[in-house]
Design a protein around this motif. Structure first.
Motif, PDB file in Angstrom:
ATOM      1  N   PRO A 141       0.813  -1.225   0.000  1.00  0.00           N
ATOM      2  CA  PRO A 141       0.000   0.000   0.000  1.00  0.00           C
ATOM      3  C   PRO A 141       0.849   1.279   0.000  1.00  0.00           C
ATOM      4  O   PRO A 141       0.506   2.250  -0.671  1.00  0.00           O
ATOM      5  CB  PRO A 141      -0.822  -0.092   1.286  1.00  0.00           C
ATOM      6  CG  PRO A 141      -0.743  -1.492   1.728  1.00  0.00           C
ATOM      7  CD  PRO A 141       0.497  -2.073   1.137  1.00  0.00           C
ATOM      8  N   LEU A 142       1.957   1.265   0.725  1.00  0.00           N
ATOM      9  CA  LEU A 142       2.818   2.444   0.777  1.00  0.00           C
ATOM     10  C   LEU A 142       3.408   2.759  -0.589  1.00  0.00           C
ATOM     11  O   LEU A 142       3.340   3.893  -1.060  1.00  0.00           O
ATOM     12  CB  LEU A 142       3.944   2.250   1.797  1.00  0.00           C
ATOM     13  CG  LEU A 142       4.988   3.359   1.849  1.00  0.00           C
ATOM     14  CD1 LEU A 142       4.363   4.671   2.318  1.00  0.00           C
ATOM     15  CD2 LEU A 142       6.144   2.966   2.747  1.00  0.00           C
ATOM     16  N   PHE A 143       3.956   1.760  -1.257  1.00  0.00           N
ATOM     17  CA  PHE A 143       4.590   2.006  -2.544  1.00  0.00           C
ATOM     18  C   PHE A 143       3.571   2.372  -3.618  1.00  0.00           C
ATOM     19  O   PHE A 143       3.852   3.199  -4.477  1.00  0.00           O
ATOM     20  CB  PHE A 143       5.446   0.820  -2.968  1.00  0.00           C
ATOM     21  CG  PHE A 143       6.630   0.621  -2.055  1.00  0.00           C
ATOM     22  CD1 PHE A 143       7.498   1.666  -1.798  1.00  0.00           C
ATOM     23  CD2 PHE A 143       6.855  -0.586  -1.436  1.00  0.00           C
ATOM     24  CE1 PHE A 143       8.575   1.512  -0.946  1.00  0.00           C
ATOM     25  CE2 PHE A 143       7.936  -0.753  -0.582  1.00  0.00           C
ATOM     26  CZ  PHE A 143       8.797   0.298  -0.337  1.00  0.00           C
ATOM     27  N   LEU A 144       2.382   1.788  -3.563  1.00  0.00           N
ATOM     28  CA  LEU A 144       1.334   2.174  -4.504  1.00  0.00           C
ATOM     29  C   LEU A 144       0.912   3.626  -4.263  1.00  0.00           C
ATOM     30  O   LEU A 144       0.783   4.412  -5.206  1.00  0.00           O
ATOM     31  CB  LEU A 144       0.121   1.252  -4.386  1.00  0.00           C
ATOM     32  CG  LEU A 144      -1.071   1.622  -5.272  1.00  0.00           C
ATOM     33  CD1 LEU A 144      -0.694   1.547  -6.742  1.00  0.00           C
ATOM     34  CD2 LEU A 144      -2.253   0.721  -4.969  1.00  0.00           C
ATOM     35  N   GLY A 145       0.727   3.986  -2.998  1.00  0.00           N
ATOM     36  CA  GLY A 145       0.357   5.359  -2.667  1.00  0.00           C
ATOM     37  C   GLY A 145       1.431   6.354  -3.076  1.00  0.00           C
ATOM     38  O   GLY A 145       1.123   7.424  -3.616  1.00  0.00           O
ATOM     39  N   LEU A 146       2.697   6.026  -2.833  1.00  0.00           N
ATOM     40  CA  LEU A 146       3.786   6.916  -3.244  1.00  0.00           C
ATOM     41  C   LEU A 146       3.840   7.064  -4.760  1.00  0.00           C
ATOM     42  O   LEU A 146       4.079   8.163  -5.274  1.00  0.00           O
ATOM     43  CB  LEU A 146       5.126   6.408  -2.711  1.00  0.00           C
ATOM     44  CG  LEU A 146       5.357   6.579  -1.213  1.00  0.00           C
ATOM     45  CD1 LEU A 146       6.665   5.910  -0.802  1.00  0.00           C
ATOM     46  CD2 LEU A 146       5.359   8.040  -0.819  1.00  0.00           C
TER      47      LEU A 146
END
Length: 188
Positions: A141-146
């Motif tokens: 989720p973090l890398f997708l959001g970034l």
């Protein structure tokens, strides 16, 4: 506008002395990397914001490489990576994690306490998690959001700089070339 921008961006010597950019060496002598034109400055700003939000390390090197490829303004690209810094990266990361969780349809497994906000109550399962387990829990989720933030805000930065530059040029031109207005006759 150019004078103000030239006073704010790093000089060619400053960038050549930067440890992360020394490997570019002779490529930094390209004159188009330093030109302050609407297209090059807007591209540099968009590239810098993109890399500033996408990765927490080696931002300037990534922005410089893409600025070389796309013939964007290098100092603006390097300077605009500073959109994320030690003070802003935790809130950006938390918002990106929440955004990525929503996009993936997952319930967020990390609370605000895990991002440095101590007010939230401690959880027993969080205390038993290792750092690698925590990273795996927030990774996708973090890398997708970034990635979403980088693409959206990088594109938005390019658009705002390009349109803003054009608006300032039109405004200055209109000030220098006032339209001749017909004089009204005063009839009483």
């Amino acid at each position: 506008m150019r004078r103000w921008l030239q006073s704010k961006i790093p000089t060619e010597e400053t960038l050549k002395a930067h440890p992360g950019l020394r490997w570019l060496g002779p490529l930094l002598r390209r004159p188009w990397l330093w030109q302050l034109t609407r297209r090059r400055v807007a591209a540099g700003a968009g590239i810098g914001v993109f890399f500033g939000l996408l990765i927490p390390v080696l931002q300037i090197a990534g922005a410089a490489t893409l600025a070389l490829v796309l013939r964007a303004n290098l100092p603006v690209a390097a300077f605009s990576t500073l959109v994320s810094n030690p003070l802003t990266y935790a809130p950006i990361g938390f918002a990106a994690y929440k955004t990525g969780s929503v996009m993936l349809g997952e319930a967020p497994t990390v609370r605000a306490a895990d991002w440095g906000q101590e007010e939230a109550a401690e959880s027993p399962e969080r205390d038993n998690m290792s750092w690698t387990e925590r990273l795996q829990a927030i990774g996708k989720p973090l890398f997708l959001g970034l990635l979403v933030f980088a693409v959206v805000f990088g594109s938005l930065t390019w658009l705002l700089v390009y349109a803003g530059w054009a608006a300032v040029v039109r405004w200055k031109w209109a000030r220098r070339h006032p339209r001749s207005r017909p004089q009204r006759s005063s009839s009483t």
